[in-house]
Design a protein around this motif. Structure first.
Motif, short mmCIF file in Angstrom:
data_model
loop_
_atom_site.label_atom_id
_atom_site.label_comp_id
_atom_site.label_asym_id
_atom_site.label_seq_id
_atom_site.Cartn_x
_atom_site.Cartn_y
_atom_site.Cartn_z
N PRO A 174 5.25 11.66 -22.07
CA PRO A 174 4.70 10.81 -20.49
C PRO A 174 5.89 9.45 -20.65
N LEU A 175 5.76 8.99 -21.67
CA LEU A 175 6.73 7.32 -21.82
C LEU A 175 7.70 7.60 -21.27
N SER A 176 8.69 8.97 -21.53
CA SER A 176 9.88 9.17 -20.97
C SER A 176 10.00 8.85 -19.34
N GLU A 177 8.81 8.98 -18.88
CA GLU A 177 8.95 9.46 -17.38
C GLU A 177 9.20 7.68 -16.70
N LYS A 178 8.92 6.53 -17.81
CA LYS A 178 8.93 5.40 -16.85
C LYS A 178 10.79 4.94 -17.43
N ASP A 179 11.11 4.54 -16.58
CA ASP A 179 11.72 4.18 -16.58
C ASP A 179 11.86 2.24 -17.06
N GLU A 180 11.43 1.11 -16.74
CA GLU A 180 10.85 -0.55 -17.86
C GLU A 180 9.45 -0.41 -17.47
N ILE A 181 9.53 -1.21 -18.49
CA ILE A 181 7.76 -1.95 -18.57
C ILE A 181 8.17 -3.29 -18.82
N THR A 182 6.32 -3.85 -18.45
CA THR A 182 6.38 -5.62 -18.80
C THR A 182 6.67 -6.00 -19.91
N LEU A 183 6.36 -7.28 -20.62
CA LEU A 183 6.17 -7.37 -21.75
C LEU A 183 4.60 -7.28 -22.07
N ASP A 184 3.88 -7.57 -20.45
CA ASP A 184 2.19 -7.10 -20.92
C ASP A 184 2.29 -6.18 -21.05
N LEU A 186 3.77 -3.67 -22.96
CA LEU A 186 4.37 -3.51 -24.08
C LEU A 186 3.23 -3.46 -25.46
N ARG A 187 2.42 -4.80 -24.69
CA ARG A 187 0.82 -4.91 -25.49
C ARG A 187 0.08 -3.88 -25.86
N SER A 188 0.21 -2.94 -24.88
CA SER A 188 -1.02 -1.54 -24.62
C SER A 188 -0.88 -0.26 -25.15
N ILE A 189 1.16 -0.41 -25.61
CA ILE A 189 1.70 0.65 -25.42
C ILE A 189 1.77 1.22 -26.98
N PRO A 190 1.28 2.71 -27.45
CA PRO A 190 1.75 2.30 -29.01
C PRO A 190 3.21 2.15 -29.02
N VAL A 191 3.70 1.89 -30.32
CA VAL A 191 4.46 1.45 -30.93
C VAL A 191 5.07 1.97 -32.05
N VAL A 192 5.92 2.45 -32.78
CA VAL A 192 6.55 2.43 -34.27
C VAL A 192 7.91 1.69 -34.50
N GLU A 256 18.24 13.49 -25.44
CA GLU A 256 16.82 13.91 -26.49
C GLU A 256 15.75 12.93 -26.32
N TYR A 257 16.45 11.89 -26.20
CA TYR A 257 15.63 10.41 -25.94
C TYR A 257 16.32 9.90 -24.44
N LYS A 258 15.76 9.12 -24.59
CA LYS A 258 15.77 7.95 -23.14
C LYS A 258 14.92 6.41 -23.63
N ILE A 259 16.00 5.62 -23.71
CA ILE A 259 15.91 4.20 -23.29
C ILE A 259 15.27 3.60 -22.52
N ILE A 260 13.97 2.88 -22.58
CA ILE A 260 12.98 2.36 -21.59
C ILE A 260 13.11 0.77 -22.02
N ASP A 261 13.53 0.00 -20.56
CA ASP A 261 13.70 -1.02 -20.56
C ASP A 261 12.99 -1.70 -20.65
N ILE A 262 12.14 -2.85 -20.75
CA ILE A 262 11.76 -3.68 -21.24
C ILE A 262 11.94 -5.52 -19.98
N THR A 263 11.44 -5.89 -19.25
CA THR A 263 11.76 -6.85 -18.88
C THR A 263 11.64 -8.15 -19.02
N ASP A 264 12.60 -8.98 -18.88
CA ASP A 264 12.98 -10.14 -19.49
C ASP A 264 12.97 -10.16 -21.01
N PHE A 265 13.08 -8.99 -22.00
CA PHE A 265 13.31 -9.03 -23.01
C PHE A 265 14.16 -8.47 -23.96
N GLU A 266 15.52 -8.89 -23.58
CA GLU A 266 16.34 -8.30 -24.69
C GLU A 266 16.84 -8.97 -26.18
#
Length: 301
Positions: A174-184, A186-192, A256-266
């Motif tokens: 389901p996360l791959s349905e997002k095109d972009e997320i904010t840093l806020d 990102l705080r709550s999304i599971p990350v490895v 197979e994978y998709k890049i999810i952009d993080i706003t103002d975070f490069e």
């Protein structure tokens, strides 16, 4: 030109294991033991202690190890200088590369280098940046290729290529349905993420600090010791992974994978060649020049 007994000693001293030394040198373990005993007799000094099944260097062994490193370094320099007179290079080049570079950047370069210089024998160690830098400082390798923000004052860094850390999700999740997320978000999304000591994690931490965010603020579900481990994990979990774009380019192309952009975070970084300060011209410089030209040509195609 190096004395073979010294090579046997150096291998045992490096591994602290007679069996591994035998495998590395393609000789039998009794042959390793015989060479060590003969060297101890020649030097009239015990080089190793064996305590409860483990091998330890004696004080004499520590002294000899330091000298063998210097001897082998002079031997490599002599081979390089003589080879350069005829433009027919030969010898041994010991490389160390951080995981991303060793897996995804170097293989094509090494294949072309071997075609151009078949008489140069290359060994490559893959590990995280901190361990590669430690091996170089200890003169266990001739040159490293590393990633990350931290710099060791003992070492000289020369830029190699640019890279970017990107957030990815598996397209079946389901996360791959997002095109972009904010840093806020990102705080709550599971990350490895990669493990402590990796250059990838270092640059991510540094960039997060610019936004007053620490790793403790993220929902980190796991640290893994390889990029391939992260990619495999994402196949089975609705989780974001932060990895090098060079490590995922093929999978992005096949969907197979998709890049999810993080706003103002490069997160952009440089892969560096790293050498000891004051190191004289050697096969390391030859490889560094060849690798840079090879990557430049590949990027221009």
């Amino acid at each position: 030109m190096s004395n073979f007994r010294l090579k046997v000693f150096h291998s045992v001293a490096s591994h602290l294991n007679f069996t591994q030394a035998a495998e590395e040198l393609f000789i039998t373990q009794p042959a390793v033991t015989k060479n060590i005993k003969e060297l101890e007799t020649e030097l009239n000094a015990r080089l190793f202690d064996r305590i409860k099944g483990k091998v330890y260097l004696t004080e004499a062994g520590e002294i000899l190890l330091d000298y063998t490193k210097q001897i082998f370094e002079l031997d490599r320099k002599l081979t390089y200088q003589l080879s350069s007179l005829s433009d027919k290079y030969s010898g041994q080049l010991r490389l160390g590369a951080s995981t991303t570079i060793g897996q995804y950047i170097l293989p094509a370069v090494l294949a072309r280098f071997n075609q151009e210089y078949p008489d140069i024998h290359i060994t490559l160690i893959n590990d995280n940046t901190k361990k590669i830098e430690a091996l170089l400082a200890a003169k266990e390798i001739d040159m490293g290729l590393v990633e990350g923000k931290s710099k060791n004052s003992q070492l000289k860094y020369t830029p190699f290529i640019k890279d970017e850390i990107v957030a990815i999700a598996h397209t079946s999740k389901p996360l791959s349905e997002k095109d972009e997320i904010t840093l806020d978000e990102l705080r709550s999304i599971p990350v490895v993420l990669r493990e402590q000591g990796s250059g990838s994690l270092d640059v991510i931490v540094d960039k997060l600090h610019e936004h007053n965010i620490s790793l403790r603020d993220l929902n980190i579900v796991m640290h893994l010791g390889s990029t391939e481990g992260i990619k495999s994990y994402l196949r089975y979990s609705d989780t974001l992974g932060l990895i090098s774009i060079n490590a995922i380019s093929k999978e992005l192309k096949n969907g197979e994978y998709k890049i999810i952009d993080i706003t103002d975070f490069e997160v952009v970084r440089t892969f560096d060649f790293v050498q000891l300060h004051g190191q004289q011209q050697s096969l390391s410089d030859l490889f560094m020049d060849f690798a840079s030209k090879t990557i430049t040509r590949s990027n221009s195609l």
